[in-house]
Structures are given as structure tokens and as C-alpha cells.
Design a protein around this motif. Structure first.
Motif, PDB file in Angstrom:
ATOM      1  N   GLY A   1      -9.194  24.824  29.659  1.00  0.00           N
ATOM      2  CA  GLY A   1      -9.154  26.267  29.797  1.00  0.00           C
ATOM      3  C   GLY A   1      -8.985  26.929  28.450  1.00  0.00           C
ATOM      4  N   THR A   2      -9.475  28.156  28.345  1.00  0.00           N
ATOM      5  CA  THR A   2      -9.307  28.923  27.112  1.00  0.00           C
ATOM      6  C   THR A   2      -8.823  30.313  27.458  1.00  0.00           C
ATOM      7  OG1 THR A   2     -11.618  29.696  27.139  1.00  0.00           O
ATOM      8  CG2 THR A   2     -11.146  27.667  25.926  1.00  0.00           C
ATOM      9  N   ILE A   3      -8.129  30.918  26.510  1.00  0.00           N
ATOM     10  CA  ILE A   3      -7.612  32.263  26.705  1.00  0.00           C
ATOM     11  C   ILE A   3      -7.557  32.957  25.358  1.00  0.00           C
ATOM     12  CG2 ILE A   3      -5.196  31.549  26.475  1.00  0.00           C
ATOM     13  CD1 ILE A   3      -4.516  33.612  28.646  1.00  0.00           C
ATOM     14  N   SER A   4      -7.827  34.267  25.358  1.00  0.00           N
ATOM     15  CA  SER A   4      -7.795  35.047  24.127  1.00  0.00           C
ATOM     16  C   SER A   4      -6.351  35.419  23.794  1.00  0.00           C
ATOM     17  CB  SER A   4      -8.636  36.310  24.285  1.00  0.00           C
ATOM     18  OG  SER A   4      -8.581  37.091  23.116  1.00  0.00           O
ATOM     19  N   VAL A   5      -5.966  35.132  22.559  1.00  0.00           N
ATOM     20  CA  VAL A   5      -4.590  35.368  22.118  1.00  0.00           C
ATOM     21  C   VAL A   5      -4.625  36.060  20.763  1.00  0.00           C
ATOM     22  CG1 VAL A   5      -2.419  34.293  21.472  1.00  0.00           C
ATOM     23  CG2 VAL A   5      -3.761  33.318  23.326  1.00  0.00           C
ATOM     24  N   PRO A   6      -4.068  37.259  20.646  1.00  0.00           N
ATOM     25  CA  PRO A   6      -4.003  37.912  19.326  1.00  0.00           C
ATOM     26  C   PRO A   6      -3.272  37.033  18.320  1.00  0.00           C
ATOM     27  CG  PRO A   6      -3.439  39.464  21.076  1.00  0.00           C
ATOM     28  CD  PRO A   6      -3.511  38.109  21.709  1.00  0.00           C
ATOM     29  N   ALA A   7      -3.708  37.089  17.108  1.00  0.00           N
ATOM     30  CA  ALA A   7      -3.164  36.203  16.082  1.00  0.00           C
ATOM     31  C   ALA A   7      -1.669  36.363  15.891  1.00  0.00           C
ATOM     32  CB  ALA A   7      -3.890  36.441  14.760  1.00  0.00           C
ATOM     33  N   ASP A   8      -1.144  37.586  16.099  1.00  0.00           N
ATOM     34  CA  ASP A   8       0.281  37.814  15.872  1.00  0.00           C
ATOM     35  C   ASP A   8       1.119  37.712  17.143  1.00  0.00           C
ATOM     36  OD1 ASP A   8      -0.746  40.017  17.112  1.00  0.00           O
ATOM     37  OD2 ASP A   8       0.273  41.492  15.831  1.00  0.00           O
ATOM     38  N   ALA A   9       0.523  37.260  18.251  1.00  0.00           N
ATOM     39  CA  ALA A   9       1.234  37.207  19.532  1.00  0.00           C
ATOM     40  C   ALA A   9       2.110  35.958  19.634  1.00  0.00           C
ATOM     41  CB  ALA A   9       0.245  37.231  20.691  1.00  0.00           C
ATOM     42  N   HIS A  10       3.260  36.145  20.263  1.00  0.00           N
ATOM     43  CA  HIS A  10       4.123  35.002  20.566  1.00  0.00           C
ATOM     44  C   HIS A  10       3.647  34.360  21.872  1.00  0.00           C
ATOM     45  CE1 HIS A  10       7.588  32.439  20.817  1.00  0.00           C
ATOM     46  NE2 HIS A  10       7.932  32.944  21.990  1.00  0.00           N
ATOM     47  N   VAL A  11       3.436  33.042  21.847  1.00  0.00           N
ATOM     48  CA  VAL A  11       2.855  32.331  22.990  1.00  0.00           C
ATOM     49  C   VAL A  11       3.814  31.253  23.469  1.00  0.00           C
ATOM     50  CG1 VAL A  11       0.939  30.891  23.787  1.00  0.00           C
ATOM     51  CG2 VAL A  11       0.505  32.771  22.198  1.00  0.00           C
ATOM     52  N   VAL A  12       4.020  31.201  24.780  1.00  0.00           N
ATOM     53  CA  VAL A  12       4.807  30.131  25.398  1.00  0.00           C
ATOM     54  C   VAL A  12       3.957  29.511  26.508  1.00  0.00           C
ATOM     55  CG1 VAL A  12       6.916  29.508  26.626  1.00  0.00           C
ATOM     56  CG2 VAL A  12       6.964  31.346  24.910  1.00  0.00           C
ATOM     57  N   ILE A  13       3.757  28.208  26.442  1.00  0.00           N
ATOM     58  CA  ILE A  13       2.987  27.489  27.452  1.00  0.00           C
ATOM     59  C   ILE A  13       3.917  27.052  28.577  1.00  0.00           C
ATOM     60  CG2 ILE A  13       1.386  25.588  27.897  1.00  0.00           C
ATOM     61  CD1 ILE A  13       0.386  27.611  25.827  1.00  0.00           C
ATOM     62  N   ASP A  14       3.508  27.319  29.801  1.00  0.00           N
ATOM     63  CA  ASP A  14       4.292  26.952  30.982  1.00  0.00           C
ATOM     64  C   ASP A  14       5.736  27.466  30.857  1.00  0.00           C
ATOM     65  OD1 ASP A  14       4.920  25.793  33.459  1.00  0.00           O
ATOM     66  OD2 ASP A  14       5.305  23.810  32.601  1.00  0.00           O
ATOM     67  N   PRO A  15       5.910  28.778  30.752  1.00  0.00           N
ATOM     68  CA  PRO A  15       7.238  29.331  30.435  1.00  0.00           C
ATOM     69  C   PRO A  15       8.292  29.064  31.507  1.00  0.00           C
ATOM     70  CG  PRO A  15       5.730  31.081  31.112  1.00  0.00           C
ATOM     71  CD  PRO A  15       4.897  29.849  30.923  1.00  0.00           C
ATOM     72  N   TRP A  16       7.899  28.866  32.760  1.00  0.00           N
ATOM     73  CA  TRP A  16       8.853  28.587  33.822  1.00  0.00           C
ATOM     74  C   TRP A  16       8.969  27.085  34.109  1.00  0.00           C
ATOM     75  CZ3 TRP A  16      12.201  32.107  35.398  1.00  0.00           C
ATOM     76  CH2 TRP A  16      11.889  33.455  35.211  1.00  0.00           C
ATOM     77  N   SER A  17       8.369  26.255  33.264  1.00  0.00           N
ATOM     78  CA  SER A  17       8.415  24.787  33.435  1.00  0.00           C
ATOM     79  C   SER A  17       8.041  24.403  34.876  1.00  0.00           C
ATOM     80  CB  SER A  17       9.805  24.244  33.069  1.00  0.00           C
ATOM     81  OG  SER A  17      10.079  24.423  31.707  1.00  0.00           O
ATOM     82  N   ARG A  18       6.889  24.875  35.308  1.00  0.00           N
ATOM     83  CA  ARG A  18       6.440  24.590  36.672  1.00  0.00           C
ATOM     84  C   ARG A  18       5.688  23.275  36.775  1.00  0.00           C
ATOM     85  NH1 ARG A  18       7.403  29.557  39.224  1.00  0.00           N
ATOM     86  NH2 ARG A  18       6.925  31.425  37.989  1.00  0.00           N
ATOM     87  N   VAL A  19       5.331  22.672  35.630  1.00  0.00           N
ATOM     88  CA  VAL A  19       4.475  21.484  35.636  1.00  0.00           C
ATOM     89  C   VAL A  19       5.187  20.328  34.932  1.00  0.00           C
ATOM     90  CG1 VAL A  19       2.242  20.531  34.956  1.00  0.00           C
ATOM     91  CG2 VAL A  19       2.422  22.952  35.589  1.00  0.00           C
TER      92      VAL A  19
END
Length: 568
Positions: free
Chosen positions: A531-549
Motif C-alpha cells: 500500500g502507498t499513501i501521500s505524506v507531507p514531508a514535514d508530517a509526523h507519521v505513526v504506523i499502526d498507532p493503536w497496535s492493532r496488528v
């Protein structure tokens, strides 16, 4: 010579008043083994009934028994093979009321072979009465290994218990020591010294007082898991009450505890009703409502003995606000005693659900924060060394003991995290509908319309397909039949974040993943595992933030390696 005889008598008396050392008398490999591939003679019969008479003799640390066992032949059979520890030698056997000569039975290694006077044909029934007794094997560290526990209360009175999940029921009664060797009905008659009580499985059908002051406690239980039959003896006091079920029936509740603990016991007993309500709301009816909810204090940590769960947690307090051990063992009334895995290879159905239902109860009581905290406390214990399911008939030791190639604690914590991931994948309603089907075999359980049943991993996967209308074989192939966890690989190029799943075996894994970008969360479907998603260069990103996986964690692996290095 007289001095020597007196010394010998004193030594014998001393031996009789000293409990056997832990781990003694030793048991054979046959007795230590529970489950696995069974001999043809055991598969040729159905276990209809067991009438078990026990005499507990604390003065000599011994146990006498008379077992009357009823069987029906599924196919022609000329002898009975019945599992029984040879430390409890057999002194008499009769078949359909006729005594056999001693040469008609033998027990060289822990499996009693009884030659029948005449072979049975399909559909014929037989009753075998077996008289036996001796000094039973003493557990080294119950309940993590098995046997009897001889202990004393603070006042010096006998406190005795049995555990048998690992080595099996043959440690103290003649049985079929594999999951499907479950008798249809069990009647227990437990004779104990004066002043002691013997709470056990099922429904109390009477207490007899013998001429010498001893008492005989008579119980009857239906469809009891083989290792879930238990003897408990002590100077117990009792709290009782009743629970009005949301399904309309009234369920008796009992707790047997040691004298001097009334205040603590009452607090634990107060947990029974709300815990029942939780299970009945999310899963379904308490399976043994026509018998009882029973808990007994034991000199070992605990065990899911059907309708007489063992409790030895010392009334420990925890931040969750409930007794995890009581709740865990009670979970097994649904996931072990009502739903029993037909093969030890599928025991994640017992222990995975057994571990998951504590965080689920935390969520029920306090919400998502408590649930998340409890799930994360399990995460560091997942070892991923052996697949949880290996697709073959195996013994208990080959599952629970990592030293013998088993997944060990992963059937608890990895099983729990797999269920957590599944619930988040298919949604709450479908997850609990699947769970209900697995436990009762039907979507509409009501008191009286179901019986204890055997289940398997394959059947569980079928229930997921039935409820969701989708095939989740890819999910179970990775989490159950592979050791390593799926790894989520992240690649960021400019304003594009690409995610891909790397899974053991290289198969498909279209597991959706949530991505938090700043304050918003988006779910990537991960079709084809990417999968791909557009993310602004200065954005803070957290993958699976609720630890569902459930996925690979470098931090967990490094922590485990660091802990292992400190033990060297």
C-alpha cells in the motif's frame, strides 16, 4: 536383635509420617505422556461412565481407589487398555461383575492391559471394576508439573490437592489419557478424615458420615475434561450464593477457603457474579449452570478443574482491579471444559483465549486504555521459535514444553495477540459470533440446547469463513503455521510512504494497516500485501498507532536478547 527391630519400627513410622519427596515416586515415560497417537484398543471404545471411589489417607500419604468404568465398543476389541500410573498397583479387576484371575491383567509401564473374557463386537458394552492403591506421585512444582500436593494449613491440618493437565488423569485414577477420552458422566465418592471436606467436580449428591467419623463426599459431573477431575481436601469453610443469569436460569456459586480468611474470601467471591455476567454477555451461557460455579483454595497456583477451579493466588491485588488468576481459570470453563481441543496441537484454543479474556475483561470494565495496557504487557513474552500449530497429533509435552520442541508460552500470549489482531480485522460483532460458534457449535446457545464439544483449528477457520463470508486462510497460515511474525517494511520517497508485508513462507498477507499522519488516521487496505499513501514531508507519521496488528518488533527482539544475555 530387639533393638534392631525397634529401630526398624521407628524408621517405618517416621517414613509414614514424612511426606514423599517432590518428584517421587518416579513415574514412567508412559505415565508422563498425555495425548499423542493412541493405541487401536483405546480408539475402539467409547468411554461412557466412570464411578470413582477414593480414600485419601494423609497418615501414610497414600490413595486407595475403586474405579468402575463403562465402555461401548466402536469396533471389535479383545482387551482394554487403560492408563494408570503403576505406582498405584492394581489388586483386583472384574469384568461385568465377574472377578478375573491376576494373570488377566498387567501394567508394566503405566498402561493397564486387561484381557477380556470374550471379545466385544461393535455396540457391545462392558463394565470394568478396578481396585488399586498406593503412594501417588508428588508434584515438583504444581501446577506447572503434575501429581498430588501434600501440604498443611497454618493450623497444621491436612491440605491436599491434585493436578493432572500435563501428565494426565492416570496419575490418580484409571482413565483414557487423551482429550477425546472424556467420560460422559463421572460420579465421585471421596472419603476423607474427620473434620476435613472434599469439594470436587459437578453437583453434590450427598455427604455420608462413616462410623469412624470420616466423611464421604459424593459428586456427579457430566462430560468432564479428562484432566479436569480433581481431588481437594482440607478443613474448608464455605461461601455460597446464586447468580441470576441473563439467560433466565439461576446458577449456584460456591467458594471453599481456609479458615481465617473470611474477609479476603468474601472479596474474591464478590467477583464471581460480575465475571459471569461478562462471559455471558460476550460469549454465552455458563456451560455448567445445572451443576455449579465452584472455586476451591489450593496449595498450588491454580488450574481449570471443571466446576471446581483451583485458586492459589493468595488474594493478590493488581492495578486492573480484579483477580487475574481467578478470571483466567474461570475462562477455561468456556475455553477448555465446554470447548475442548480434540488434539493437543490445537490447545491455543484453550490458552490463547484463556490469556485474551483478561484484557477483554479489562476493556469491559474500564475501556480501551486498560485493554491496551494489558495487551502490551503480554507482547514481550512472544518468542516465535515454533509454530503454534503443526498439523499432527501430538502430546501435551510437545506443546507446553519448549525444551521438547513445543511453542510453550506462545500458545498463551501469541494466541492472545492473534485473537486481538483478528478482532480488529473482522470487527467486534463477527469476532464474538465466531467465538460463540467455536464454544457452543451454534449461534444461539441457551441453557439446555448445547453440550460440551470438541473443536479444532480447522473448524475455527471454517467458523471465521462462515461468519464473515471471506477466506482468512492467509491470516491463520502466517500466525499459526509459521514461527516468525510478519514484518512491515516502510519505504519513504518524497511525499509517498510505501508499506509492504514480508511474511514467512512468502505467501499472501493483505493485512490492513492504520497510518496516523499528524492528527488524522487512515487505513491502508494493503491489497496484495502492499500500500502507498501521500505524506507531507514535514508530517509526523505513526504506523499502526493503536497496535492493532501483531507484527515483528525489533525493540521486543532486542529486549529479549538483552534479558537472555543477563541470565548467562
Amino acid at each position: 536383635m530387639m533393638i534392631s527391630l525397634l529401630a526398624l519400627a521407628a524408621a517405618l513410622q517416621s517414613a509414614a509420617t514424612t511426606p514423599p519427596a517432590k518428584g517421587t515416586p518416579p513415574i514412567t515415560a508412559q505415565t508422563e505422556k498425555s495425548g499423542g497417537v493412541r493405541p487401536a484398543e483405546q480408539l475402539a471404545v467409547t468411554f461412557d461412565s466412570a464411578d470413582l471411589q477414593f480414600e485419601v489417607l494423609p497418615e501414610t500419604y497414600s490413595l486407595n481407589g475403586i474405579a468402575t468404568l463403562g465402555f461401548t465398543a466402536r469396533s471389535p476389541v479383545s482387551r482394554l487398555l487403560i492408563d494408570l500410573d503403576k505406582n498405584l498397583p492394581v489388586t483386583a479387576v472384574s469384568i461385568d461383575g465377574v472377578a478375573l484371575k491376576p494373570g488377566a491383567w498387567s501394567n508394566p509401564d503405566g498402561q493397564l492391559a486387561v484381557r477380556l473374557p470374550r471379545p466385544l463386537t461393535r455396540g457391545q458394552r462392558v463394565s470394568a471394576k478396578i481396585t488399586y492403591g498406593g503412594v501417588p506421585h508428588v508434584a515438583v512444582n504444581a501446577p506447572w508439573d503434575d501429581g498430588v500436593v501434600w501440604s498443611k494449613t497454618p493450623e497444621g491440618k491436612t491440605w491436599f490437592a491434585t493436578t493432572a493437565e500435563g501428565y494426565g488423569c492416570d496419575l490418580f485414577w484409571p482413565c483414557m489419557d487423551f482429550p477425546e477420552g472424556e467420560p460422559t458422566v463421572v460420579t465421585l465418592h471421596i472419603t476423607v478424615p474427620k473434620g476435613l471436606k472434599a469439594p470436587s467436580n459437578g453437583k453434590l449428591i450427598g455427604i455420608d458420615t462413616l462410623p469412624d467419623g470420616r466423611t464421604r463426599w459424593n459428586w456427579r459431573a457430566k462430560r468432564t475434561n479428562t484432566y479436569a477431575i480433581a481431588l481437594n481436601v482440607g478443613p474448608y469453610e464455605e461461601i455460597s450464593g446464586s447468580y441470576k443469569s441473563r439467560f433466565g436460569n439461576t446458577i449456584p456459586m460456591y467458594y471453599w477457603y481456609l479458615p481465617g480468611e473470611k474477609a479476603q474470601a468474601e472479596k474474591l467471591f464478590a467477583e464471581f457474579a460480575p465475571t459471569l455476567d461478562f462471559f455471558e454477555a460476550l460469549v454465552g451461557p455458563y456451560p455448567f449452570g445445572d451443576e455449579k460455579v465452584g472455586v476451591v483454595e489450593t496449595p498450588h497456583k491454580g488450574m481449570e478443574h471443571q466446576t471446581i477451579n483451583a485458586y492459589g493466588n493468595g488474594y493478590a491485588k493488581a492495578i486492573e482491579g480484579f483477580d487475574w488468576l481467578f478470571q483466567h481459570e474461570f475462562t477455561h470453563e468456556w475455553f477448555a471444559n465446554q470447548l475442548t481441543a480434540a488434539n493437543w496441537d490445537d490447545y491455543w484454543l484453550h490458552e490463547g483465549y484463556g490469556a485474551y479474556m483478561q484484557p477483554a475483561y479489562g476493556r469491559w470494565r474500564e475501556g480501551e486504555a486498560r485493554y491496551a495496557a494489558m495487551m502490551m504487557s503480554q507482547r514481550g513474552g512472544i518468542m516465535n521459535k515454533v509454530p503454534i500449530v503443526r498439523g499432527k497429533i501430538i502430546s501435551e509435552e510437545e506443546v507446553y514444553e519448549a525444551s521438547k520442541g513445543g511453542p510453550g508460552q506462545d500458545i498463551y500470549v501469541k494466541g492472545s495477540w492473534m485473537l486481538h489482531t483478528l478482532r480488529n480485522l473482522i470487527g467486534d460483532k463477527d469476532f464474538w459470533d465466531v467465538t460463540r460458534l467455536a464454544v457452543y457449535g451454534r449461534p444461539d446457545p441457551r441453557p439446555g440446547n448445547f453440550e460440551p464439544r470438541f473443536g479444532s483449528t480447522g473448524e475455527y477457520e471454517g467458523f471465521v469463513r462462515q461468519v464473515t463470508g471471506k477466506d482468512y486462510g492467509w491470516f491463520f497460515d502466517v500466525y499459526l503455521r509459521q514461527a516468525a511474525l510478519p514484518e512491515l517494511v516502510e519505504t519513504r520517497t518524497g511525499d509517498t510512504l510505501s508499506l509492504s508485508w514480508k511474511v514467512p513462507g512468502g505467501g499472501p498477507f493483505p493485512m490492513p494497516v492504520e497510518v496516523q499522519i499528524g492528527d488524522r488516521i487512515e487505513k491502508l487496505p494493503m491489497t496484495g500485501g502492499r500500500g502507498t499513501i501521500s505524506v507531507p514531508a514535514d508530517a509526523h507519521v505513526v504506523i499502526d498507532p493503536w497496535s492493532r496488528v501483531l507484527k515483528r518488533s525489533i525493540a521486543v527482539e532486542e529486549l529479549q536478547a538483552w534479558n537472555a544475555s543477563r541470565k548467562k
